[in-house]
Design an enzyme around this catalytic site. Structure first.
Site, PDB file in Angstrom:
ATOM      1  N   ARG A  42     -34.192  -0.316  35.473  1.00  0.00           N
ATOM      2  CA  ARG A  42     -32.850  -0.614  34.983  1.00  0.00           C
ATOM      3  C   ARG A  42     -32.299   0.550  34.174  1.00  0.00           C
ATOM      4  O   ARG A  42     -31.145   0.950  34.356  1.00  0.00           O
ATOM      5  CB  ARG A  42     -32.862  -1.887  34.127  1.00  0.00           C
ATOM      6  CG  ARG A  42     -31.488  -2.217  33.536  1.00  0.00           C
ATOM      7  CD  ARG A  42     -31.435  -3.587  32.902  1.00  0.00           C
ATOM      8  NE  ARG A  42     -32.293  -3.706  31.736  1.00  0.00           N
ATOM      9  CZ  ARG A  42     -32.386  -4.821  31.002  1.00  0.00           C
ATOM     10  NH1 ARG A  42     -31.706  -5.901  31.357  1.00  0.00           N
ATOM     11  NH2 ARG A  42     -33.177  -4.865  29.945  1.00  0.00           N
ATOM     12  N   HIS A 179     -23.824 -10.298   8.483  1.00  0.00           N
ATOM     13  CA  HIS A 179     -23.227 -10.422   9.823  1.00  0.00           C
ATOM     14  C   HIS A 179     -23.707 -11.755  10.374  1.00  0.00           C
ATOM     15  O   HIS A 179     -24.671 -11.843  11.121  1.00  0.00           O
ATOM     16  CB  HIS A 179     -23.662  -9.264  10.727  1.00  0.00           C
ATOM     17  CG  HIS A 179     -23.154  -9.394  12.137  1.00  0.00           C
ATOM     18  ND1 HIS A 179     -21.816  -9.516  12.427  1.00  0.00           N
ATOM     19  CD2 HIS A 179     -23.803  -9.447  13.325  1.00  0.00           C
ATOM     20  CE1 HIS A 179     -21.661  -9.621  13.752  1.00  0.00           C
ATOM     21  NE2 HIS A 179     -22.870  -9.590  14.308  1.00  0.00           N
TER      22      HIS A 179
END
Length: 314
Positions: A42, A179
């Site tokens: 990939r 976050h």
């Protein structure tokens, strides 16, 4: 004139890593991109595809694949690895154990092989993993940063921009904290060229700004995108590119990113989203704001949530 090639290694060639590579390429932010992934096929496929895109760009960019251990010459290592997709009802904190185990297998190996650059963490839970990378690496705290709440800040600004019909870059509003679910807008320091946001909003819309509703909308935007398409990639890719550009150019621009605190805001032992000035060595200084009492309470709560999860690190 700096003739040294700027090198960025992206660790994790999934949706975020590949999109970040494409953003770095299109904005001509570095001269060399290196992709790392356990799935080498990939990573190699992305490198070939990106090389095709690079052929249309001015200048030359080298795009290759490596093992994470081949990192001694890398300026910025961006960690985008993930422990897996979230299930319905989970939060970013639920990704902690699986992601932390992957990071624990990568970072010490990189340090043993001579990494001296800047770590940029763009995986969740961002603040906890930023802290983990700092502890594992032994690097000075200015060289380990997380994307933190800069994407959340951008979401706040673009949401306000749509409501106010004002360009997002003219809006000085930002998020602090984790976050995650305990983030919050700093309304006491939010304005349009010095004019408080609430007043600008009321004059433009004829309505009172519902701060809590807007904060909740911004907080949920990432999950809304995730639920619709199965991932978030382009926004965080833009965040990564923005941070890398400001480091390489030594812009001394302040962004709301995840930093290791050592007494700032009366806090230590945590990584959390605060305004920080970026230079070529990473974080050049942390900006301490005089927060309103309610904001101080929210900040302390966010710190405690992050610290409790740092204690859970494997």
């Amino acid at each position: 004139m700096n003739t040294k090639a700027r090198k960025v290694m992206i660790i994790g060639a999934g949706n975020v890593g590949a999109s970040a590579a494409y953003a770095l390429l299109n904005q001509n932010i570095c001269e060399e991109l290196i992709l790392v992934d356990l799935n080498r096929e990939r990573a190699h496929g992305h490198a070939q595809d990106l090389s095709d895109a690079a052929a249309y760009m001015p200048g030359m960019m080298t795009i290759s694949t490596r093992d994470a251990s081949e990192c001694a010459d890398v300026d910025i290592a961006v960690i985008t690895v993930s422990g897996g997709a979230l299930k319905p009802g989970q939060t970013r904190l639920d990704e902690l154990n699986s992601t932390a185990r992957i990071v624990k297998s990568i970072v010490p190996q990189m340090m043993e092989n001579g990494f001296k650059g800047i770590f940029l963490i763009a995986t969740n839970p961002c603040d906890i993993i930023t802290w983990q990378v700092w502890k594992l690496s032994g690097l000075p705290r200015n060289q380990v940063i997380g994307t933190g709440v800069w994407l959340d800040t951008t979401r706040l600004r673009r949401t306000l921009a749509q409501e106010l019909d004002i360009g997002a870059q003219s809006i000085d509003a930002f998020i602090l904290g984790e976050h995650g679910d305990t983030q919050f807008p700093v309304w006491s320091h939010s304005s349009v060229y010095g004019s408080p946001i609430a007043g600008v909003y009321q004059r433009h819309t004829g309505k009172v700004l519902d701060k809590e509703q807007l904060a909740e909308k911004v907080r949920k935007l990432g999950f809304e995108i995730y639920n619709r398409k199965g991932c978030t990639e382009y926004g965080i890719a833009g965040t990564i590119a923005e941070i890398c550009r400001n480091i390489f150019t030594g812009s001394h621009r302040a962004l709301a990113i995840s930093c290791i605190l050592d007494g700032e805001y009366g806090v230590d032992g945590v990584a959390i989203g605060v305004p920080a000035v970026l230079a070529q060595g990473g974080v050049q200084q942390i900006i301490e704001l005089q927060l309103a009492e309610e904001e101080q309470t929210k900040f302390r709560h966010s710190v405690e949530v992050i610290k409790n999860n740092i204690a859970r690190l494997p």
